[in-house]
Design an enzyme around this catalytic site. Sequence first.
Site, mmCIF file in Angstrom:
data_model
loop_
_atom_site.group_PDB
_atom_site.id
_atom_site.type_symbol
_atom_site.label_atom_id
_atom_site.label_comp_id
_atom_site.label_asym_id
_atom_site.label_seq_id
_atom_site.Cartn_x
_atom_site.Cartn_y
_atom_site.Cartn_z
ATOM 1 N N HIS A 23 0.855 -1.186 0.000
ATOM 2 C CA HIS A 23 0.000 0.000 0.000
ATOM 3 C C HIS A 23 0.897 1.244 0.000
ATOM 4 O O HIS A 23 2.032 1.204 0.486
ATOM 5 C CB HIS A 23 -0.886 -0.041 1.252
ATOM 6 C CG HIS A 23 -1.850 1.079 1.367
ATOM 7 N ND1 HIS A 23 -1.514 2.305 1.907
ATOM 8 C CD2 HIS A 23 -3.151 1.176 1.017
ATOM 9 C CE1 HIS A 23 -2.557 3.096 1.891
ATOM 10 N NE2 HIS A 23 -3.568 2.442 1.356
ATOM 11 N N VAL A 77 1.402 3.832 1.797
ATOM 12 C CA VAL A 77 2.093 4.317 2.993
ATOM 13 C C VAL A 77 3.146 3.340 3.499
ATOM 14 O O VAL A 77 3.876 3.655 4.434
ATOM 15 C CB VAL A 77 1.117 4.654 4.144
ATOM 16 C CG1 VAL A 77 0.202 5.790 3.767
ATOM 17 C CG2 VAL A 77 0.338 3.428 4.585
ATOM 18 N N LYS A 78 3.228 2.163 2.891
ATOM 19 C CA LYS A 78 4.238 1.192 3.312
ATOM 20 C C LYS A 78 5.612 1.594 2.764
ATOM 21 O O LYS A 78 5.749 2.515 1.951
ATOM 22 C CB LYS A 78 3.863 -0.205 2.833
ATOM 23 C CG LYS A 78 2.518 -0.716 3.348
ATOM 24 C CD LYS A 78 2.469 -0.795 4.848
ATOM 25 C CE LYS A 78 1.295 -1.613 5.365
ATOM 26 N NZ LYS A 78 -0.033 -1.095 4.986
ATOM 27 N N THR A 79 6.653 0.871 3.187
ATOM 28 C CA THR A 79 8.020 1.238 2.816
ATOM 29 C C THR A 79 8.228 1.204 1.314
ATOM 30 O O THR A 79 8.897 2.075 0.747
ATOM 31 C CB THR A 79 9.025 0.307 3.520
ATOM 32 O OG1 THR A 79 8.866 0.459 4.937
ATOM 33 C CG2 THR A 79 10.458 0.646 3.140
#
Length: 388
Positions: A186, A188-190
Amino acid sequence: MTERFLPYGRQCIDEADIEAVTRALKSDYLTCGPEIDAFEREFEQVTGAAHAIACSNGTAALHLALAGLGVGAGDICIVPTITFVATANAVRYCGGEVVFADVDPATGLMTRATLADAMARAGGPVRAILPVHLGGQSCDMAAIADLARESGAAIVEDSCHAIGTRRAGGQVGDGKFCDAATFSFHPVKTIAAGEGGAITTNDGDLAERLRRLRSHGITRDTSEFIGDPDEPWRQELHALGWNYRLPDINAALLRSQLSKLERFAARRRELAAIYDRGFSRFDEHVRPVTRLPDQDPCWHLYVLRIDFEALGTTRIAVMNALRERGIGTQVHYIPVHTQKYYDDPATLPGAAEYYRTCLAIPLFVGMSDDEAHRVIRAVGDVTGLKAL
C-alpha cells in the site's frame, strides 16, 4: 502556514518508477505477464525465502495464506487485537473463529505470554496463529514459534509493516519461524505498488497451492487434467479460488521500488534516530514505543506513547493542534475485539493501555532532517513539554 503539510506516511515515487510503469504499459502484458515472475524472484532474494507469491493486496495475502494452509469452518485462529482489521477478517473469510490475544502495552506486540493466555481461552485446538509485526518491529518469533509448535498450530506472520526488518538469525519474511509471511505494498508502506501484496514461504507445495488459489483455483498442469490434455485451450478448475492476481503494471512499479529498499530503509532508520534523540529529552509522559533487543527494524511507523490524561489534554486535542501546525498523525489501531462486528467481551488490559496512549507521527522517506525536528518541536508545543 508556509511549511508543507507532513502526513504520517507518504510514498516516494521517482522517474525510475514512472519509467518502469511506462515500460509495462508499452509491453504486450498488462497482467499475468513477465513482471510478476521477475518480481517474485527478486522478492525471494530480498527476503531469503524459497518462494514468493505476488497477489493483489495485503488482505488477499492473508486470506490466501490461511486458505492455502487449510483453515476452514470453525477453526480457531489467534490474532492480536492491536492490528488492522484485515488480519482478523481473513480468518473469518475462511470460516474460522478468531480468539484475540492481548499485547505488551509498551510495544503493541503479541508476546509468548499473551499468546499463551489466548490459547488458554480458546476452548479448543488452535489451527493458526497470526503474529503482527507492528510499525516495523518484529514480535519475538523464536518464543512465539516455540509455543505454537508445541500445540501444532500453523504460523502466518503478518509482516505488512515490516519489510526490510532484520532480527536475530535472519530477517522478516525468511520463513525461519513460520509457515508463511504476508506483506502489503500500500502507498504508505516502505515500498509501494499502488496496491499489492505478497506471501513468502519455504514450503513448495504450499506455494503451488497459493499460486492456484490466487487465480480462481484453475490449473493448466496437463498431468492433472481429467479432460483431453491435447486440447490447447484446456484449463481446469480443481478447487475454488479467487481473482487475487497482481497486474504487471503494479508489479513493474513494485520491482522499481524494491530495488531501492535498502536506501528507503536506511532513511527511515535515520529519521527514527532523530526522533529518538529528540524525544529522549522529553519527560516520561511522551515516549516512543519500547524497542525490542536483537533486531534492526525498518520503521513503517514512528509511534509515540503519550499520557494525554497526565498532561491534562486529550488525543483529539493534540491531533487537531498538530494538524493546525501542518503535521498529520494517526492511531494504529482501535483494538479489533472492540469493533462492532466482533464485539468480543474479552478484557485485554495491555491493548487497552497501548491504545490509550499511542499516536503515530510523520515518517516517510521524503522527509528532511529539519522536518523531523519541526515535528519534535510541534509535539513539545502542543503537549506543553519542552525538551529537558
